[in-house]
Enzyme design. Structure first.
Site, short mmCIF file in Angstrom:
data_model
loop_
_atom_site.label_atom_id
_atom_site.label_comp_id
_atom_site.label_asym_id
_atom_site.label_seq_id
_atom_site.Cartn_x
_atom_site.Cartn_y
_atom_site.Cartn_z
CE1 TYR A 251 -14.93 10.82 -17.49
CE2 TYR A 251 -14.64 11.03 -15.12
CZ TYR A 251 -14.94 10.26 -16.23
OH TYR A 251 -15.24 8.95 -16.07
CG ASP B 123 -8.12 15.67 -15.91
OD1 ASP B 123 -7.37 15.06 -16.70
OD2 ASP B 123 -9.15 15.16 -15.43
NE ARG C 284 -3.13 0.36 3.14
CZ ARG C 284 -2.59 0.50 4.36
NH1 ARG C 284 -1.87 1.56 4.65
NH2 ARG C 284 -2.76 -0.43 5.27
C1 LIG Z 1 -11.78 9.24 -17.51
C2 LIG Z 1 -11.41 10.55 -16.98
C3 LIG Z 1 -11.28 10.75 -15.60
C4 LIG Z 1 -11.57 9.66 -14.58
O1 LIG Z 1 -10.68 8.59 -14.71
P1 LIG Z 1 -11.04 7.06 -14.40
O2 LIG Z 1 -9.75 6.36 -14.67
O3 LIG Z 1 -12.16 6.66 -15.32
O4 LIG Z 1 -11.46 6.98 -12.98
C5 LIG Z 1 -10.87 12.01 -15.17
N1 LIG Z 1 -10.63 13.02 -16.04
C6 LIG Z 1 -10.76 12.85 -17.38
C7 LIG Z 1 -10.48 13.99 -18.29
C8 LIG Z 1 -11.15 11.62 -17.89
O5 LIG Z 1 -11.29 11.47 -19.21
#
Ligand SMILES: *Cc1c(COP(=O)(O)O)cnc(C)c1O
Length: 378
Positions: free
Chosen positions: A98, A170, A46
């Site tokens: 998202y 992101d 972990r």
């Molecule tokens: C898919 C996505 C997420 C979330 O990721 P997961 O791996 O599905 O939990 C977050 N931000 C963006 C831009 C995404 O496309």
């Protein structure tokens, strides 16, 4: 070292004592201590695991960060990130995020006492207008999902530099191959590694990357406490995916540009949103801050029936959520990724029943065009 080489070898290379060229999968939950109070550097998976560590070092190097942390999904990375904040804190976020991030902010962060303002972050003045004394972070996606709005990362970084506000980006859509937000002034980069980093639609993963030691320390503490770490085998799958990141991004982008240009001339298509088209409002900023436009397109059809027909008739392209893999996928944001966004907010962003989102894969361009042409009804 060039990023293409980093994708394959990471920073340090693989230093496994056996000389194994592929990083071994250390499928062990725990590690024996060589003596009292001594450690091999690994105690319990972990907290850290050699396979995951190699992946984290690779992702940190790609983003030009100090450290990366690997999580079991993009959402678990975001959940850990949000633990940096507490009751009374205020966050400014892009208004075209998202859907899962919006759900997290509205359902969990608000319950935990945070307040949020969603704003068009491509408008730096609009971001400034939202800042309050209790603002602790600005959370952006660029380009956004699904409307492909582009935010000027360096401009937002300059705006909040003198205040105690974190800039979180992101970077799932462009990946460090095309865009490195930390170099533009961001404090933390978020990834869904499920998408382009993994690249094969077979593994969930998430990352947080930062260049600041005190943030690394806080995030590591939260991660080991919460325990949403990436498993050794999944770490290996993402490492394997990253080896081909550079070639995949180049080729998928090439396919996407060609398809976007072709869709623009199609009689059943009324609008095409692709950052790489010079008429896209974010084109100039993209050229400045990124080295590529990625392979995500959204487009609008003449009517709802045509949009639904596309989803039912595609054969090569699969009608499925997610993006970034070698397989082209098409989604219907209004019913899938953005179903949980309040309708008024969706309408304001133009996410209606004629909008489709396409993640362009690695198939032959002619097969993709023929598939879409047939699905659009000629
Ligand atoms: C898919 C996505 C997420 C979330 O990721 P997961 O791996 O599905 O939990 C977050 N931000 C963006 C831009 C995404 O496309």
């Amino acid at each position: 070292m060039d990023i293409k080489t980093l994708c394959i070898h990471g920073t340090t290379g693989n230093l496994d004592p056996t000389g194994a060229v592929s990083v071994p999968i250390y499928q062990s939950a725990t590690f024996a201590h060589p003596g009292v109070g001594a450690s091999t550097g690994y105690d319990y998976t972990r907290v850290q695991n050699p396979t995951r560590e190699q992946l984290e070092k690779t992702v940190a190097a790609l983003e030009n960060g100090l450290e990366a942390l690997a999580f079991s999904s993009g959402m678990s990375a975001i959940a850990c990130l949000m633990e940096l904040f507490g009751p009374g804190d205020h966050i400014v976020a892009s208004d075209d995020l998202y859907g899962g991030s919006v759900r997290y902010f509205n359902a969990i962060s608000q319950k935990n006492g945070l307040s949020l303002d969603f704003v068009d972050t491509s408008d730096t003045a609009a971001v400034e207008a939202c800042l309050k004394p209790e603002t602790k972070a600005v959370f952006i996606e660029t380009p956004t999902n699904p409307m492909m709005q582009v935010t000027d990362i360096a401009a937002v970084a300059r705006l909040i530099r003198s205040r105690d506000i974190l800039l979180i980006v992101d970077n799932t859509f462009l990946t460090p191959y095309f865009q490195r937000p930390l170099e533009l002034g961001a404090d933390i980069v978020v990834h869904s590694g499920t998408k382009y980093l993994g690249g094969h639609n077979d593994t969930l993963a998430g990352f947080l990357v930062t260049g600041r030691a005190e943030l690394c320390e806080k995030l590591r503490f939260i991660n080991k406490t919460v325990g949403s770490c990436l498993a050794p085998f999944d770490s290996w799958l993402i490492l394997r995916g990253i080896k081909t990141l550079a070639v995949r991004m180049e080729r998928q982008q090439e396919n996407a540009l060609q398809l976007a240009q072709w869709l623009r001339g199609h009689k059943k298509v009324t609008a095409v949103h692709y950052v790489g088209l010079p008429e896209h409002p974010g084109y100039q900023v993209s050229v400045r801050q990124s080295t590529g436009f990625g392979a995500m397109i959204s487009f609008e059809t003449t009517d709802e029936e045509t949009a639904k027909g596309v989803l039912e008739r595609v054969r090569v392209i699969r009608y499925a959520e997610s993006l970034g893999g070698v397989e082209s996928l098409i989604t219907y944001p209004i019913l899938q990724t953005h179903a949980d966004i309040p309708e008024a907010q969706r309408d304001a962003k133009g996410i209606g029943n004629r909008l489709l989102r396409l993640s362009v894969g690695l198939e032959a361009l002619d097969d993709l065009k023929a598939d879409l042409d047939n699905a659009l009804g000629g």
